[in-house]
Design a protein around this motif. Structure first.
Motif, PDB file in Angstrom:
ATOM      1  N   SER A  96     -22.261  -1.971 -14.811  1.00 20.06           N
ATOM      2  CA  SER A  96     -23.616  -2.297 -15.265  1.00 20.06           C
ATOM      3  C   SER A  96     -24.590  -1.248 -14.765  1.00 20.06           C
ATOM      4  N   THR A 105     -20.234  -1.444 -10.074  1.00 20.41           N
ATOM      5  CA  THR A 105     -18.911  -1.825 -10.567  1.00 20.41           C
ATOM      6  C   THR A 105     -18.128  -2.444  -9.419  1.00 20.41           C
ATOM      7  N   THR A 188     -20.158 -13.351 -19.255  1.00 20.78           N
ATOM      8  CA  THR A 188     -19.468 -12.132 -18.841  1.00 20.78           C
ATOM      9  C   THR A 188     -18.993 -11.414 -20.093  1.00 20.78           C
ATOM     10  N   PRO A 247     -20.115  -7.066 -15.791  1.00 22.72           N
ATOM     11  CA  PRO A 247     -21.139  -7.982 -15.303  1.00 22.72           C
ATOM     12  C   PRO A 247     -20.846  -9.460 -15.512  1.00 22.72           C
ATOM     13  N   ILE A 249     -23.687 -12.333 -15.832  1.00 16.23           N
ATOM     14  CA  ILE A 249     -25.150 -12.349 -15.894  1.00 16.23           C
ATOM     15  C   ILE A 249     -25.679 -13.742 -16.190  1.00 16.23           C
ATOM     16  N   LEU A 259     -28.220  -9.681 -13.055  1.00  9.68           N
ATOM     17  CA  LEU A 259     -26.812  -9.498 -12.684  1.00  9.68           C
ATOM     18  C   LEU A 259     -26.510 -10.380 -11.487  1.00  9.68           C
ATOM     19  N   ILE A 262     -19.857  -9.502 -10.275  1.00  8.72           N
ATOM     20  CA  ILE A 262     -19.030  -8.408 -10.799  1.00  8.72           C
ATOM     21  C   ILE A 262     -17.630  -8.967 -11.041  1.00  8.72           C
TER      22      ILE A 262
END
Ligand code: ARG
Length: 448
Positions: A96, A105, A188, A247, A249, A259, A262
């Motif tokens: 992202s 990442t 995601t 991401p 989110i 965000l 991960i």
């Protein structure tokens, strides 16, 4: 003799293949912190007893294609990490864009990689190329110092880009831990496998997954405070291999994306009671901000007349506002809260309205109060000198309209504004792109 050599060669080849298979099983893409536990071994037997055709047949797993696709990108910030080595490049993880020149990442995606073998691609719909996409080299890989490759605790990494990406909007890092209050639907996305062990998707897919604080059947010891689980307890929707680094989110109260996680790991993909596990952004905000810088403060007017921004309305605001009207103010933001009647002009009327507000007085009482306490401001003289036609025209328009609008009308108005805003934003982006092109051409010309 010849037979012997052939057999020997075959054995060597078989051995090499075996080594390759074993090492790929141990590689990061399949890394599963649970593989040493006893629990999952039982489960993997269970899994084999399920007929695959009974399982939902899926995408990201269970997702849909992102719409609008780039170049009108619904998710401007979504990047693909691609390797550039001689062994063949291509997508291997998601990421992202969080600042013009920073990508977030997963550590397990880039651990041990050299920046020169990495590229970041943004603006992709088809992972193999979409018009308008932009590629950047990576100048630095930063792995979180506490990353543990066995437990995948602290699975965070930052990539510094060799030059900024200016025509795609970065995503904000989450600003509070309110997403911990279930049920929150998060989303995601990625170009990863569409089912556990399956092939990946050329088209960017997204899926909604509810935050699941129970973390299903994972053992407590495998889930740390730096992890957040997301996925329905019945399974069917999840990120999967190749989505890592991408991401997780959610949309905040202002309708902006934030965000929150991960893509990190999971037991299989989309299994019931085994949600996807994501590295949680919130506990590591300070670490991130240490590299990428604090977010720019957004300016919000929530108290008209609070000219000095101390959260309350009092006589110091009157003084500041008077100085403003006298032309002695310096900061630009003040003009936003100083315009009490929102007629885009800051003058004696705003001062009077502010006094009304603070003292609870009416118009003429406030005028008198100002006369008594700030004689040099000459409030009556100023009132007499006002351009009355303008004053009454504005007054009519601004006092009347909002009050007469019904809720439905307001909603309509809001939608119109939103559309205008989106249109302007699109135009702005286009302008930025054109500007880049122009700069490129100018540069080429000057080099000739
Ligand atoms: N480790 C995987 C990767 O490298 C991501 C797995 C996510 N798994 C899941 N069930 N959500 O791509």
């Amino acid at each position: 003799m010849r037979n012997k050599i052939i057999r020997r060669t075959m054995q060597v080849i078989a051995f090499i293949m075996l080594v390759l298979v074993i090492s790929s099983l141990n590689s990061c893409q399949d890394s599963n912190p649970l593989s040493n536990d006893t629990e999952p071994k039982l489960l993997s037997q269970e899994q084999h007893s399920i007929n695959p055709s009974e399982l939902p047949q899926p995408m990201i797993v269970g997702g849909t294609q992102v719409d609008p696709a780039c170049p009108n990108c619904k998710y401007d910030f979504m990047v693909s990490l691609q390797s550039t080595g001689w062994w063949g490049g291509g997508h291997f993880c998601g990421g992202s864009l969080v600042r013009e020149d920073w990508v977030v990442t997963a550590a397990h995606c880039v651990l041990g990689d050299s920046p020169s073998n990495l590229q970041v691609k943004i603006g992709l719909h088809n992972v193999n190329g979409t018009t308008g996409s932009v590629t950047r080299n990576v100048s630095e890989i930063i792995i979180h110092p506490s990353y543990n490759s066995n437990s995948l605790n602290n699975d965070y990494a930052l990539l510094r880009l060799s030059s900024p990406i200016t025509n795609f909007e970065p995503i904000k890092l989450v600003t509070s831990d309110s997403h911990d209050d279930e049920p929150v639907i998060s989303t995601t996305m990625g170009w990863g496998a569409t089912q556990s062990g399956g092939s990946s998707s050329a088209i960017l897919l997204e899926v909604d997954v509810p935050i699941d604080n129970s973390c299903g059947n994972y053992s407590n010891s495998s889930i740390t405070n730096n992890m957040v689980c997301a996925g329905d307890s019945n399974g069917g929707e999840d990120s999967c291999q190749g989505d890592s680094g991408g991401p997780l989110i959610m949309t905040n109260d202002n309708g902006e994306y934030e965000l929150i996680g991960i893509v990190s790991w999971g037991y299989g993909c989309a299994e019931a009671q085994y949600p996807g596990v994501y590295s949680r952004i919130y506990p590591k905000l300070d670490w991130f901000f240490g590299y990428i810088g604090e977010p720019e403060e957004e300016f919000e007017v929530d108290l008209y007349g609070d000219v000095n921004f101390d959260g309350t309305l009092n006589v110091t605001d009157v003084i500041t506002l008077i100085n403003f009207v006298l032309g002695q103010t310096t900061i630009e933001e003040e003009s936003l809260t100083a315009d009490m009647n929102q007629d885009t002009i800051i003058n004696v009327l705003d001062v009077i309205l502010l006094v009304n507000e603070i003292l609870g007085t009416n118009f003429s009482q406030s005028v008198q109060w100002l006369e008594n306490n700030f004689p040099t401001f000459k409030v009556k003289e100023r009132l007499a000198n006002l351009d009355k036609s303008q004053f009454f025209a504005k007054k009519f328009c601004c006092d009347k309209k909002p009050k007469e609008m019904s809720c439905e009308e307001l909603k309509l108005e809001y939608r119109k504004l939103l559309l205008d805003y989106q249109g302007l934003k699109a135009k702005y982006k286009l302008l930025q792109r054109l500007d880049l092109d122009k700069q490129k051409i100018l540069k080429q010309l000057s080099e000739k």
